[in-house]
Design an enzyme around this catalytic site. Sequence first.
Site, PDB file in Angstrom:
ATOM      1  N   ARG A  94      -7.310   0.008  -6.847  1.00  0.00           N
ATOM      2  CA  ARG A  94      -7.573   1.090  -5.878  1.00  0.00           C
ATOM      3  C   ARG A  94      -7.723   2.401  -6.657  1.00  0.00           C
ATOM      4  NH1 ARG A  94      -4.232   1.223  -0.500  1.00  0.00           N
ATOM      5  NH2 ARG A  94      -6.060   2.430   0.087  1.00  0.00           N
ATOM      6  N   ASP A 101      -1.665  10.859  -1.824  1.00  0.00           N
ATOM      7  CA  ASP A 101      -1.943   9.817  -2.818  1.00  0.00           C
ATOM      8  C   ASP A 101      -2.226  10.390  -4.182  1.00  0.00           C
ATOM      9  OD1 ASP A 101      -2.789   8.795  -0.013  1.00  0.00           O
ATOM     10  OD2 ASP A 101      -2.287   7.052  -1.234  1.00  0.00           O
ATOM     11  N   ASN A 152      -5.089  12.686   0.764  1.00  0.00           N
ATOM     12  CA  ASN A 152      -4.284  11.778   1.598  1.00  0.00           C
ATOM     13  C   ASN A 152      -5.230  11.036   2.541  1.00  0.00           C
ATOM     14  OD1 ASN A 152      -1.617  10.785   2.281  1.00  0.00           O
ATOM     15  ND2 ASN A 152      -1.877  11.784   4.266  1.00  0.00           N
ATOM     16  N   GLN A 173      -2.354   2.523  10.079  1.00  0.00           N
ATOM     17  CA  GLN A 173      -1.042   2.518   9.404  1.00  0.00           C
ATOM     18  C   GLN A 173       0.013   3.295  10.202  1.00  0.00           C
ATOM     19  OE1 GLN A 173      -3.945   3.180   7.887  1.00  0.00           O
ATOM     20  NE2 GLN A 173      -3.936   2.656   5.721  1.00  0.00           N
ATOM     21  N   ARG A 193       0.865  -1.171   0.000  1.00  0.00           N
ATOM     22  CA  ARG A 193       0.000   0.000   0.000  1.00  0.00           C
ATOM     23  C   ARG A 193       0.909   1.231   0.000  1.00  0.00           C
ATOM     24  NH1 ARG A 193       2.033   1.415   3.941  1.00  0.00           N
ATOM     25  NH2 ARG A 193       0.793   3.267   3.829  1.00  0.00           N
ATOM     26  N   GLY A 194       0.278   2.412  -0.054  1.00  0.00           N
ATOM     27  CA  GLY A 194       1.082   3.614  -0.207  1.00  0.00           C
ATOM     28  C   GLY A 194       1.223   3.885  -1.692  1.00  0.00           C
TER      29      GLY A 194
END
Length: 365
Positions: A90, A243, A253, A202, A53-54
């Site tokens: 995503r 993001d 974000n 997270q 992720r990220g």
Amino acid sequence: MNVDGTPFRSIWLNEDGWSVGIIDQTKLPHVFELTDLKTLEDAARAIEVMQVRGAPLIGATAAYGICLAMREDASDDALDAACARLARTRPTAINLNWAIDEMLGTLRNRPRDERLEAAYARAAEICDEDVETNRMIGVHGHDIIKTHADAKDGGRVNVLTHCNAGWLATVDWGTALSPIFQAHEASIDVHVWVDETRPRNQGAALTAWELNHHGVPHTIIVDNAGGHLMQHGEVDLCITGTDRTAANGDVANKIGTYLKALAAHDNGVPFYVALPSSTIDWTITDGVRDIPIEQRDATEVTRMNGRLADGTVVEVDIASPGSPAGNYAFDVTPARLVNGLITEKGVAEASSEGLLKLFPERASD
Ligand code: MRU
């Protein structure tokens, strides 16, 4: 970065020359477990279930996902199907689309028998470029932290961050954490307030784990503590990742970032956002209106996992049974609340003019 003395990236090509290694981030912080991606579907699922992720790491994983697809079938149809499958994983992080476009640009007009080798070469480049980009973000962000340290005569600089924008969210170094790692390496006394970042934690699970393993002083706080700390002078600056950054400087974000920026604005605390230029969506000129916000499964809100005293990791219900829950994964912070965008090319004002000054080649977009 190092994990117990061993250097790691968050994604790598295995010694067999084709399968892809990742750290299964759903297992952290309780277990450090590596797993292999061997098919396009493995890569797509890893993104969907957030084993990776990220924003930057999602892009790098998608690039390798296309390589794995090309092993099985290097036809145009297979290439298009692989890109479509990955693009659906995503919706908010734009690096995903960026990496898919990069791979398509490399492969589309190539003869079929050259595609596999070219795909692996471009995926490796995307990873190496990400590492260098994030290193440079750290160089520019370090200067900001140093200015605060100098203003405090070398006193402790308290940085608040949200979610995980560390090396686990990229290929290495991280975005928001890169300046912090580099300031720490340069012996600046830096301490990080780590927002736990519900619902998937997270911050508490990943950011704290990274800082712990690197020896950077930090404290985990609940998501709503930041405003209180800012009112009492306990936060010198905020640095988060993003993001997707719109061409006007609005930044999407992890959910909750906007509220931190509002609190920072109210208390005169500088709010910075760190990003590689692959996170800028030049086609969107109003991020609040146009950046798509991912909505995830409600069970991420109503359930939580944790480790029992005997070491077993379990998932438990934490909400009123039967109550509905909403799970908005991201929010957008308007550019007017952002003091600067820390990029690999330097620090830009959060505005279209500011971004174009650093990236003049995008003026025609
Ligand atoms: O839903 P996630 O865990 O993929 O969200 C990650 C973030 O919001 C990060 O802060 C973001 O990707 C910044 S980039 C390193």
